[in-house]
Design an enzyme around this catalytic site. Structure first.
Site, PDB file in Angstrom:
ATOM      1  N   LYS A 128      21.245  29.761 -69.768  1.00  0.00           N
ATOM      2  CA  LYS A 128      20.917  30.807 -68.811  1.00  0.00           C
ATOM      3  C   LYS A 128      22.132  31.121 -67.936  1.00  0.00           C
ATOM      4  O   LYS A 128      22.792  30.218 -67.419  1.00  0.00           O
ATOM      5  CB  LYS A 128      19.720  30.377 -67.967  1.00  0.00           C
ATOM      6  CG  LYS A 128      18.447  30.198 -68.796  1.00  0.00           C
ATOM      7  CD  LYS A 128      17.278  29.759 -67.949  1.00  0.00           C
ATOM      8  CE  LYS A 128      16.003  29.630 -68.785  1.00  0.00           C
ATOM      9  NZ  LYS A 128      16.058  28.491 -69.722  1.00  0.00           N
ATOM     10  N   GLU A 144       8.427  26.566 -77.405  1.00  0.00           N
ATOM     11  CA  GLU A 144       8.077  25.955 -76.123  1.00  0.00           C
ATOM     12  C   GLU A 144       6.922  26.699 -75.462  1.00  0.00           C
ATOM     13  O   GLU A 144       6.597  27.830 -75.840  1.00  0.00           O
ATOM     14  CB  GLU A 144       9.292  25.968 -75.196  1.00  0.00           C
ATOM     15  CG  GLU A 144       9.742  27.371 -74.820  1.00  0.00           C
ATOM     16  CD  GLU A 144      10.748  27.377 -73.694  1.00  0.00           C
ATOM     17  OE1 GLU A 144      10.380  26.920 -72.596  1.00  0.00           O
ATOM     18  OE2 GLU A 144      11.879  27.852 -73.914  1.00  0.00           O
TER      19      GLU A 144
END
Length: 302
Positions: A160, A26
């Site tokens: 996360k 990414e």
């Protein structure tokens, strides 16, 4: 008029023609996830790690409205240094292309582009997911629905830890996304080795992960993603007590400053970097480099 097609970098184009292993990467980690100048240094290290492990890196992003699979050094540097880079999820790709924007792709957008390009393995740090308080705000990352329909293996350190991890795992189950722990039956929490949740499946080496991917292809029943949850060794995680204190402070800051939507994650990651005096950045870098190495070895095993 701009030619709205995906452009492949020379190394990626060559790998596609020969069947060499490719790992998608990414670009939001470059433009929005890491502070300058570490972002450009780490971007180069990620690509070098993939190469050293036997695969071709394909960093994905948008340059002047053109989707590029395999950004070159100058293009990566541009995304790292520019203040005008748009954060692109899947829904943003067409408007940004029409506006000839420079953009960095999220997990959802990178996964979608990689799958469209025939790339089977993607390395990232941590996935997006269900945000805390989503029962009221309905704030949920587009990563989840994207992964429910994209046949790609994503190597990550879980989701996360700033998110609602339990709710995210529930959503992944509902959406039919496979989750496999790498060398573990516990789900990692990004900065933390163990987020506190059991997993049904694990794989012990890249060949075992590759076999899971082959099984999905052969059955042609499951069309969603495979999450390969790769935990940090406990000695390398962020101190859990420090993590919990900084997270509580960051969540209070969100409410105080009225931060919502796609600005939440960059805000909290920046807060972690500042409040931990750079310790979280060190952990973040270790995460992505370990995941890049594992993703390359999985791609090679395929």
């Amino acid at each position: 008029m701009i030619n709205h097609v995906i452009r492949f970098g020379p190394a990626v184009e060559a790998a596609r023609s020969t069947g060499a292993p490719i790992v998608a990467l990414e670009s939001t980690i470059i433009s929005h996830g890491l502070p300058r100048p570490a972002n450009l240094t780490v971007a180069k290290e990620i690509e070098a790690t993939v190469r050293q492990a036997g695969a071709v890196p394909a960093t994905i992003g948008m340059i002047a409205g053109e989707i590029v699979v395999g950004l070159d050094e100058a293009e990566i540097a541009h995304l790292a240094d520019s203040d005008d880079v748009v954060k692109l999820s899947v829904r943003d790709l067409a408007p940004a292309a029409a506006a000839r924007a420079d953009g960095a792709t999220t997990v959802a957008a990178t996964s979608a582009i990689a799958a469209r390009a025939g790339i089977s393995v993607f390395a990232t740090g941590g996935l997006g997911g269900v945000h805390r308080g989503a029962g009221t705000t309905f704030d949920e990352s587009a990563d989840l629905t994207a992964l429910s329909r994209l046949p790609i293996a994503i190597v990550c350190a879980g989701v996360k830890s700033i998110l609602d991890v339990g709710a995210t795992l529930e959503r992944l189950e509902t959406l039919g996304v496979s989750v496999v722990g790498y060398g573990t039956r516990r789900f990692p929490g990004f900065y933390l080795t163990d987020a506190g949740y059991d997993l049904d499946w694990s794989a012990g080496d890249p060949a075992a992960v590759a076999e899971i991917i082959r099984a999905a292809r052969g059955h042609e029943v499951h069309t969603g993603a495979l999450i390969v949850a790769n935990p940090l060794p406990s000695a390398e995680q962020l101190d859990p007590a420090l993590h919990d204190r900084v997270l509580a402070e960051g969540l209070a800051g969100l409410e105080r400053d009225g931060i919502t939507g796609k600005d939440v994650t960059p805000y909290l990651l920046s807060h972690f970097h500042t409040a931990t005096e750079g310790k979280s950045l060190d952990v973040n870098v270790r995460i992505i480099l370990r995941n890049a190495d594992l993703a390359a070895r999985i791609a090679a095993a395929l």
